[in-house]
Design a protein around this motif. Structure first.
Motif, PDB file in Angstrom:
ATOM      1  N   PRO A   1      92.035 -17.834  74.141  1.00  0.00           N
ATOM      2  CA  PRO A   1      91.533 -18.597  74.483  1.00  0.00           C
ATOM      3  C   PRO A   1      89.504 -17.999  73.861  1.00  0.00           C
ATOM      4  O   PRO A   1      89.002 -17.258  73.291  1.00  0.00           O
ATOM      5  N   PHE A   2      88.801 -19.037  74.577  1.00  0.00           N
ATOM      6  CA  PHE A   2      87.194 -19.052  74.217  1.00  0.00           C
ATOM      7  C   PHE A   2      86.363 -18.583  75.673  1.00  0.00           C
ATOM      8  O   PHE A   2      86.504 -19.523  76.462  1.00  0.00           O
ATOM      9  N   GLU A   3      85.074 -17.900  75.402  1.00  0.00           N
ATOM     10  CA  GLU A   3      84.922 -16.725  76.125  1.00  0.00           C
ATOM     11  C   GLU A   3      82.902 -17.467  76.078  1.00  0.00           C
ATOM     12  O   GLU A   3      83.069 -16.924  74.516  1.00  0.00           O
ATOM     13  N   GLY A   4      81.896 -18.075  76.677  1.00  0.00           N
ATOM     14  CA  GLY A   4      80.434 -17.490  76.144  1.00  0.00           C
ATOM     15  C   GLY A   4      80.287 -19.158  75.860  1.00  0.00           C
ATOM     16  O   GLY A   4      80.896 -19.778  75.418  1.00  0.00           O
ATOM     17  N   GLY A   5      78.721 -19.837  75.528  1.00  0.00           N
ATOM     18  CA  GLY A   5      79.010 -21.420  74.936  1.00  0.00           C
ATOM     19  C   GLY A   5      79.324 -22.049  75.797  1.00  0.00           C
ATOM     20  O   GLY A   5      79.903 -21.921  77.120  1.00  0.00           O
ATOM     21  N   PRO A   6      79.099 -23.261  75.275  1.00  0.00           N
ATOM     22  CA  PRO A   6      80.010 -24.537  75.632  1.00  0.00           C
ATOM     23  C   PRO A   6      81.511 -24.630  75.307  1.00  0.00           C
ATOM     24  O   PRO A   6      81.737 -25.186  76.491  1.00  0.00           O
TER      25      PRO A   6
ATOM     26  N   GLU B   1      84.713 -14.661  71.330  1.00  0.00           N
ATOM     27  CA  GLU B   1      83.160 -15.008  71.886  1.00  0.00           C
ATOM     28  C   GLU B   1      82.464 -15.265  71.242  1.00  0.00           C
ATOM     29  O   GLU B   1      82.522 -15.623  70.051  1.00  0.00           O
ATOM     30  N   TYR B   2      81.229 -16.134  72.071  1.00  0.00           N
ATOM     31  CA  TYR B   2      80.779 -17.042  71.089  1.00  0.00           C
ATOM     32  C   TYR B   2      79.057 -16.521  70.744  1.00  0.00           C
ATOM     33  O   TYR B   2      78.744 -15.338  70.994  1.00  0.00           O
ATOM     34  N   ASP B   3      78.573 -16.231  69.950  1.00  0.00           N
ATOM     35  CA  ASP B   3      77.272 -16.178  68.632  1.00  0.00           C
ATOM     36  C   ASP B   3      76.664 -16.936  68.445  1.00  0.00           C
ATOM     37  O   ASP B   3      76.244 -17.755  68.028  1.00  0.00           O
ATOM     38  N   PRO B   4      75.522 -16.786  69.315  1.00  0.00           N
ATOM     39  CA  PRO B   4      74.606 -17.656  70.033  1.00  0.00           C
ATOM     40  C   PRO B   4      73.640 -17.743  68.689  1.00  0.00           C
ATOM     41  O   PRO B   4      73.302 -18.589  67.924  1.00  0.00           O
TER      42      PRO B   4
END
Length: 99
Positions: free
Chosen positions: A7-12, A69-72
């Motif tokens: 799973p991916f969390e955050g961002g697009p 997790e998304y790293d902006p």
């Protein structure tokens, strides 16, 4: 090669689950980079996601898989000491501690 639904969390990519190839050790890569092409034909934007433990078990405290997790910022998580030098300050000059 084996893959694992991660799973991916955050961002697009928030809420999406993608199959990610596992390495020799059976773990997914520490960083997952997704190039997104620019609609105007410019250079692609790269989305950076970092691997973190999904959850910890109650009895032994072991993690139960991985998630991203998304790293902006999109920068490396840590230096690879002693082979790398510290980054320059935002003004473009090296740190005063550099010899």
């Amino acid at each position: 090669m084996k893959s694992e639904d991660t799973p991916f969390e955050g961002g697009p990519m928030d809420g999406r689950v993608l199959p990610v190839l596992l390495g020799v050790t059976g773990h997914p890569p520490k960083t997952y980079r997704i190039p997104v092409p620019d609609a105007a034909g410019g250079p692609p934007t790269v989305l950076v996601y970092r691997r973190v433990p999904r959850a910890h078990g109650k009895k032994l405290g072991l993690h139960q898989g991985w998630k991203y997790e998304y790293d902006p910022t999109g920068q490396a998580g840590r230096r690879r000491w002693p082979w790398s030098r510290p980054d320059a300050t935002p003004g473009g000059k090296p740190d005063a501690t550099d010899g």
